[in-house]
Design a protein around this motif. Structure first.
Motif, mmCIF file in Angstrom:
data_model
loop_
_atom_site.group_PDB
_atom_site.id
_atom_site.type_symbol
_atom_site.label_atom_id
_atom_site.label_comp_id
_atom_site.label_asym_id
_atom_site.label_seq_id
_atom_site.Cartn_x
_atom_site.Cartn_y
_atom_site.Cartn_z
ATOM 1 N N LEU A 107 -8.546 2.542 -19.338
ATOM 2 C CA LEU A 107 -8.352 2.136 -17.935
ATOM 3 C C LEU A 107 -6.911 1.696 -17.694
ATOM 4 N N THR A 108 -6.394 0.886 -18.619
ATOM 5 C CA THR A 108 -5.017 0.413 -18.456
ATOM 6 C C THR A 108 -4.050 1.585 -18.435
ATOM 7 N N ILE A 109 -4.246 2.481 -19.400
ATOM 8 C CA ILE A 109 -3.321 3.613 -19.489
ATOM 9 C C ILE A 109 -3.401 4.466 -18.223
ATOM 10 N N THR A 110 -4.628 4.721 -17.763
ATOM 11 C CA THR A 110 -4.750 5.562 -16.569
ATOM 12 C C THR A 110 -4.157 4.848 -15.361
ATOM 13 N N LEU A 111 -4.338 3.547 -15.326
ATOM 14 C CA LEU A 111 -3.752 2.773 -14.231
ATOM 15 C C LEU A 111 -2.241 2.970 -14.217
ATOM 16 N N LEU A 112 -1.666 2.849 -15.411
ATOM 17 C CA LEU A 112 -0.211 3.007 -15.512
ATOM 18 C C LEU A 112 0.206 4.411 -15.100
ATOM 19 N N ALA A 113 -0.590 5.395 -15.544
ATOM 20 C CA ALA A 113 -0.204 6.775 -15.280
ATOM 21 C C ALA A 113 -0.280 7.103 -13.792
ATOM 22 N N THR A 114 -1.235 6.474 -13.099
ATOM 23 C CA THR A 114 -1.438 6.865 -11.704
ATOM 24 C C THR A 114 -0.756 5.920 -10.714
ATOM 25 N N ALA A 115 -0.420 4.711 -11.202
ATOM 26 C CA ALA A 115 0.057 3.677 -10.278
ATOM 27 C C ALA A 115 1.250 4.137 -9.454
ATOM 28 N N GLN A 116 2.191 4.794 -10.125
ATOM 29 C CA GLN A 116 3.428 5.139 -9.442
ATOM 30 C C GLN A 116 3.152 5.978 -8.193
ATOM 31 N N GLN A 117 2.311 6.991 -8.374
ATOM 32 C CA GLN A 117 1.996 7.870 -7.248
ATOM 33 C C GLN A 117 1.266 7.122 -6.141
ATOM 34 N N ILE A 118 0.277 6.321 -6.570
ATOM 35 C CA ILE A 118 -0.538 5.630 -5.571
ATOM 36 C C ILE A 118 0.305 4.645 -4.782
ATOM 37 N N ILE A 119 1.125 3.887 -5.513
ATOM 38 C CA ILE A 119 1.951 2.895 -4.828
ATOM 39 C C ILE A 119 2.883 3.582 -3.846
ATOM 40 N N LYS A 120 3.426 4.706 -4.295
ATOM 41 C CA LYS A 120 4.361 5.424 -3.432
ATOM 42 C C LYS A 120 3.713 5.731 -2.079
ATOM 43 N N VAL A 121 2.478 6.206 -2.123
ATOM 44 C CA VAL A 121 1.792 6.549 -0.881
ATOM 45 C C VAL A 121 1.412 5.288 -0.102
ATOM 46 N N SER A 122 0.949 4.256 -0.844
ATOM 47 C CA SER A 122 0.465 3.054 -0.157
ATOM 48 C C SER A 122 1.556 2.323 0.606
ATOM 49 N N VAL A 123 2.743 2.285 0.041
ATOM 50 C CA VAL A 123 3.790 1.497 0.698
ATOM 51 C C VAL A 123 4.605 2.329 1.685
ATOM 52 N N MET A 124 4.255 3.588 1.780
ATOM 53 C CA MET A 124 5.035 4.457 2.662
ATOM 54 C C MET A 124 4.923 3.978 4.103
ATOM 55 N N ASN A 125 6.009 4.097 4.823
ATOM 56 C CA ASN A 125 5.994 3.749 6.237
ATOM 57 C C ASN A 125 5.005 4.644 6.980
ATOM 58 N N PRO A 126 4.032 4.042 7.695
ATOM 59 C CA PRO A 126 3.005 4.854 8.355
ATOM 60 C C PRO A 126 3.589 5.898 9.307
ATOM 61 N N VAL A 127 4.741 5.600 9.860
ATOM 62 C CA VAL A 127 5.345 6.583 10.760
ATOM 63 C C VAL A 127 5.585 7.890 10.019
ATOM 64 N N LYS A 128 6.051 7.728 8.813
ATOM 65 C CA LYS A 128 6.360 8.897 8.006
ATOM 66 C C LYS A 128 5.084 9.632 7.611
ATOM 67 N N SER A 129 4.105 8.832 7.140
ATOM 68 C CA SER A 129 2.913 9.491 6.621
ATOM 69 C C SER A 129 2.096 10.138 7.733
ATOM 70 N N LEU A 130 2.188 9.564 8.947
ATOM 71 C CA LEU A 130 1.450 10.180 10.045
ATOM 72 C C LEU A 130 2.059 11.509 10.453
ATOM 73 N N ARG A 131 3.382 11.571 10.276
ATOM 74 C CA ARG A 131 4.063 12.824 10.620
ATOM 75 C C ARG A 131 3.845 13.899 9.559
ATOM 76 N N TYR A 132 3.378 13.454 8.413
ATOM 77 C CA TYR A 132 3.234 14.359 7.270
ATOM 78 C C TYR A 132 2.353 15.542 7.642
ATOM 79 N N GLU A 133 2.624 16.650 7.146
ATOM 80 C CA GLU A 133 1.957 17.944 7.360
ATOM 81 C C GLU A 133 2.680 18.701 8.437
#
Lengths: 891, 105
Positions: free
Chosen positions: A865-891
């Motif tokens: 669990l710890t290892i997977t957390l570490l492996a995935t955290a970077q991607q997840i955090i990147k999306v979570s902290v993204m400015n909603p303006v940007k993510s809403l425009r995405y696509e």
């Protein structure tokens, strides 16, 4: 000549490939004519050969077919070019991909090296007709012993009496038993002497049985007092191979002194030998020296015996015939009891020489023993790690495909057909696989020293048995490359052009498959981690057990071999040496013994309450010790005491608790003062009963043992130290040894280390498993990273909406991590029962086994669990902290 | 136009001239007999094609025959230019050879 000779079809095909079309008819016609002419003139084979040359030479007419643009040459070039461009653009991703595959492949290559060597034992050219003869012994229905070695009479009897047996070879290794040490000296330079553990007396056929190559001199093992040695040993003794020939060596062990003439030098074969001799001495030497035991004896099981049988021979039938033959050679065994069964029975067993190393069940097997199950498991691990690596590759490339949707769209609009897109992506896959192979080879070369250190072998890429694994490996690799290349290629190329242009990817159809693959990876990682943990825990458990004796601070010193005196005449020397050692500061106790804890036990000796009667005999391990040996290793006395000088006028023995039970003493106290008979006639008086202690590895139950006093045998000195300056004490002891026993090399070690050698194989396995578990986890994490990246980008817009509606970052993080967590949980739940049953069946090999605790499973779960957390955290955090303006425009 | 002849070209054109009209397989057989060494057919055909390109040979399709497995052969014949070039090359060499002092011993 009117009839045409038939030309080789393959070459005709070659010609078709090479030769341009407009010349083809002319060339083929001419070649046919010349072929016939040559066949008449110089024979068919010459004609065929020349024909092949002609066809190859036609390559000068090769002309790349210039047709439309979709054809192979130019397209391939274009594929390659855009592949490399793509690699460059997504450098991180590509390297991740290659790295994962390369890691998987190099792990597999390492495992194959290890496995190949283990499987190569005794794999000589005639191995399918070679068998090793072993036997067991039953008396009054009780199994007395099972031995890998048999009697000296067995080999010759088989050769003489059984038509199926072509030839037999006996070997006797004085160094393999516990009773003897062998010292070989150069007579003209007595300072050049070594203890030779790998010396065997062998009959001449051994050389041919096992493909030994005689590089210098001749095989003179049919003559007495001759020897052959390896080049390495020849150099040690004489400086060079040439100088060794015709020279003499002196052989000493506790019972014989021999003069040997070196007649040959032999090189070991390319495979591993179960009996790995450095020196071979002619067997007939010992037949002359001690005919009673070495020529045709049917009592002492000390001879490794190999037989070569005819091709049609059935080993089971030979075993049967041998058991019947015994009666002829051992008339005493013909006695039957009231039920008409034989009182004493020897059964004989033929083992294929290639099966000895991995499938031995004998306590007294000669040479290193491996484990067939470990080898099977390792092969499975090799396959699974590679599969995991490919799964990873599939996951990463499909996840990345999101980025390439638009590329696919543009290509489609520009007129790319679906199969061309597939080719494009497939080319990339093949390229990545090829680069991974190169990188894997580099990894293996770089990691080889470390790996060898780990498994304590000297392996290399050349160790891999290509006959066994070559074809299979190539097929698996091609299949894997094809599958891992096709799946992403298919997914990517099947997008609707219009959606692809918009950058929309709807590839949810494959999501289930990809999740399944991830679960498989995690499952496999779990199993490996749990296995590693289990082996470690069991080893720890065994080491932490109360052994019943105190092995720390006990020095074992091997007794002298070269000695003027023998047997009871030795006592004054031994006594004197003990006194002198005891006088050294830091030494508190000393005793001698023929066997020390950590030696295998072969229950062959008998002891009974009644004299001259067969019915009451018990087979109990016999150890010969001096005064004070048992107190030196701190055995616990239940009652009575250790041998001492006051016990005079009789021969005292001490038994352990198991032996007391075996001898039907209800209470240990009942045994004290009782008279027992060794081998039916020698009177012994019981003076003590000790608590059972672990004489052997904890995977065996404690055997009944008895200790009989004899001050004249000094196979081992056990010395208890209580010094803080161990090295000074050791130096003093060594000095004393050399002064007291001139001509003997001093050899000593600590008892606890000696005992721990029994766990060596388990320790190596534990290390090997942990190394591969680590690799599997790294590879699996790369896959997780890819998946989480994919999942995160897919849900960018959703995250934006949630954020706008008031979700905070931790909430979002949990939301996104939930998916990964679910996969880990599923993998774990599947792994749980598999691991449990695996552990349970493995532990059943041990007489003393740990409890299967929950920690064995919880720790890996937390770890993963710890290892997977570490492996995935970077991607997840990147999306979570993204400015909603940007993510809403995405696509 | 290149009017020189390579060593192999020279032998092949001489053999064609000798036969008046010839084809690949026959030339290989003749070459092996005269030169006492092996040659591959494609090497011969390559030379033929080159000579044809230089205008020293001309070719025509022959009839299919059973001994060639029903395939047609391509027959080559020397042109005027071919004949002259070969003659000049040989003459030049013969002249030089005549001036070579004889080897005694």
């Amino acid at each position: 000549m009117s009839e045409n000779h038939k030309t080789p079809g393959f070459v005709q095909w070659l010609l078709k490939v090479f030769c341009r079309e407009d010349y083809r008819e002319e060339i083929q016609g001419d070649l046919q004519e010349i072929f016939d002419w040559r066949a008449e003139k110089s024979g068919l084979w010459i004609a065929r050969l020349r024909y092949l040359f002609d066809a190859l030479s036609a390559v000068r007419f090769y002309q790349p077919v210039k047709t439309d643009y979709s054809s192979s040459g130019a397209m391939l070039f274009s594929f390659l070019k855009s592949s490399f461009r793509n690699f460059k653009r997504h450098l991180g991703y590509t390297s991740l991909n290659i790295l994962g595959l390369a890691l998987g492949l190099s792990a597999a290559l390492f495992i194959l090296q290890y496995v190949s060597e283990e499987l190569s034992y005794n794999n000589s050219s005639g191995a399918d007709q070679l068998y090793r003869v072993s036997n067991d012994y039953n008396r009054f229905g009780n199994m007395i012993y099972e031995s890998s070695m048999t009697f000296s009479g067995v080999g010759p009897a088989m050769e003489q009496d059984l038509p199926e047996v072509i030839e037999s070879v006996r070997l006797f290794g004085p160094g393999i038993g516990v009773e003897r040490d062998v010292v070989v000296t150069r007579p003209d330079k007595p300072q050049i002497k070594f203890k030779e553990q790998k010396l065997f007396f062998a009959e001449p056929g051994y050389v041919n049985f096992f493909d030994l190559m005689i590089t210098h001199g001749v095989n003179n093992l049919d003559k007495p007092n001759t020897a052959m040695l390896t080049p390495e040993l020849a150099k040690e003794y004489f400086g060079s191979v040439e100088d060794a020939l015709g020279k003499r060596l002196k052989y000493n062990d506790v019972s014989v002194n021999l003069d040997l003439l070196i007649t040959g030098v032999f090189e070991r074969p390319g495979f591993k030998l179960q009996i790995d001799a450095d020196i071979l001495v002619s067997y007939i030497t010992m037949e002359r020296e001690n005919p009673d035991f070495f020529v045709n004896d049917w009592g002492g099981n000390s001879f490794v015996t190999f037989v070569k049988v005819t091709e049609q021979a059935a080993p089971r039938a030979i075993e049967q015939a041998m058991s019947e033959l015994t009666l002829r050679y051992k008339p005493g065994y013909a006695e039957r009891n009231e039920q008409g069964e034989y009182d004493r029975v020897n059964r004989y067993f033929l083992t294929k020489v290639t099966d000895i190393h991995l499938n031995s069940k004998f306590q007294n097997e000669v040479g290193p023993i491996g484990d067939a199950n470990t080898i099977r498991v390792l092969q499975a691990i090799a396959l699974f790690i590679v599969v995991i690596a490919w799964i990873n590759f599939i996951n990463l490339s499909t996840a990345k495909s999101v980025d390439r949707i638009r590329e696919v769209g543009v290509r489609k609009v520009m007129g790319a057909r679906k199969n061309e897109l597939i080719q494009q992506f497939f080319t990339e896959a093949v390229l990545i696989n090829c680069m991974a192979v190169l990188l894997a080879l580099a990894f293996v070369n770089l990691g080889q020293p470390l790996f060898n250190l780990f498994v304590e072998k000297s392996l290399s890429l050349q160790s891999i048995d290509l006959d066994r694994f070559g074809l299979l490996g190539v097929i698996i690799f091609l299949l894997g490359t094809a599958l891992s290349g096709f799946y992403p290629a298919l997914v990517l190329s099947s997008h609707q052009t219009i959606n692809a242009l918009k950058g929309k990817s709807k590839i949810d159809s494959g999501l289930f498959l990809r999740r399944g693959l991830i679960v498989f990876q995690l499952l496999f990682s779990f199993l490996l981690i749990i296995a590693t943990l289990t082996i470690n825990e069991q080893l720890k458990y065994m080491n932490s057990q109360d052994m019943g004796i105190d092995m720390e601070q006990v020095l074992i010193l091997r007794g002298p071999v070269v000695s003027e005196t023998r047997g009871q005449e030795n006592i004054p020397n031994i006594e004197a040496f003990k006194e002198q050692v005891l006088a050294i500061p830091g030494v508190s106790q000393i005793g001698t013994s023929t066997v020390i804890p950590g030696h295998g036990i072969l229950r062959g000796n008998v002891i009974s309450h009644v004299r001259e009667s067969d019915s009451d005999m018990k087979s109990i391990e016999r150890v010969v010790t001096s005064n004070d040996f048992l107190s030196t290793i701190k055995a616990n006395f239940l009652i009575g005491k250790d041998f001492d000088k006051t016990m005079e006028g009789y021969i005292p023995i001490i038994i352990n608790a198991s032996a007391a039970r075996e001898l039907d003493f209800a209470d240990p106290a009942d045994a004290i003062g009782q008279i027992l008979y060794e081998s039916n006639r020698y009177e012994r008086r019981v003076v003590g009963v000790i608590e059972d202690y672990h004489h052997e590895s904890l995977n065996r139950a404690i055997d009944p043992m008895y200790f009989v006093r004899n001050e004249g045998l000094d196979t081992y000195y056990a010395i208890r130290l209580n010094s803080s300056k161990v090295s000074t004490t050791l130096d003093r002891i060594e000095e004393q040894y050399i002064t007291s026993y001139p001509g003997n090399p001093a050899e000593y070690y600590f008892l606890d280390e000696f005992f721990a050698r029994q766990y060596k194989q388990d320790e190596v396995n534990s290390k090997v498993f942990s190394a591969f578990a680590l690799m599997a986890i790294i590879v699996a994490c790369l896959g997780l990273y890819g998946l989480s990246a994919y999942a995160a980008t897919q849900r960018t817009k959703e995250v934006g909406v949630r954020k706008v509606l008031g979700a905070n970052v931790p909430n979002l993080f949990l939301l996104l991590f939930k998916e990964v967590f679910l996969l880990v949980a599923i993998g774990f739940l599947i792994a749980l029962p598999m691991a449990y049953f695996g552990i349970d069946s493995w532990l059943s090999n041990f007489a003393y086994r740990m409890e299967i605790g929950g920690l064995l499973f919880v720790l890996p779960l937390l770890g993963v669990l710890t290892i997977t957390l570490l492996a995935t955290a970077q991607q997840i955090i990147k999306v979570s902290v993204m400015n909603p303006v940007k993510s809403l425009r995405y696509e | 136009m290149n009017h020189t002849l390579g060593a192999l070209e020279e032998v092949i054109i001489l053999l064609v001239l000798r036969e008046e009209e010839s084809y690949g397989a026959q030339l290989v057989k003749l070459y092996v007999e005269h030169m006492k060494k092996e040659i591959t057919l494609p090497a011969v055909v390559m030379v033929l094609k080159r000579l044809e390109k230089k205008g020293m040979l001309k070719s025509r399709m022959g009839e299919p025959s059973a001994e060639r497995g029903g395939r047609r052969k391509v027959m080559y014949e020397a042109t005027e230019l071919g004949y002259q070039t070969a003659e000049e090359a040989i003459k030049a060499k013969t002249q030089i050879w005549d001036m070579v002092p004889k080897f005694s011993k």
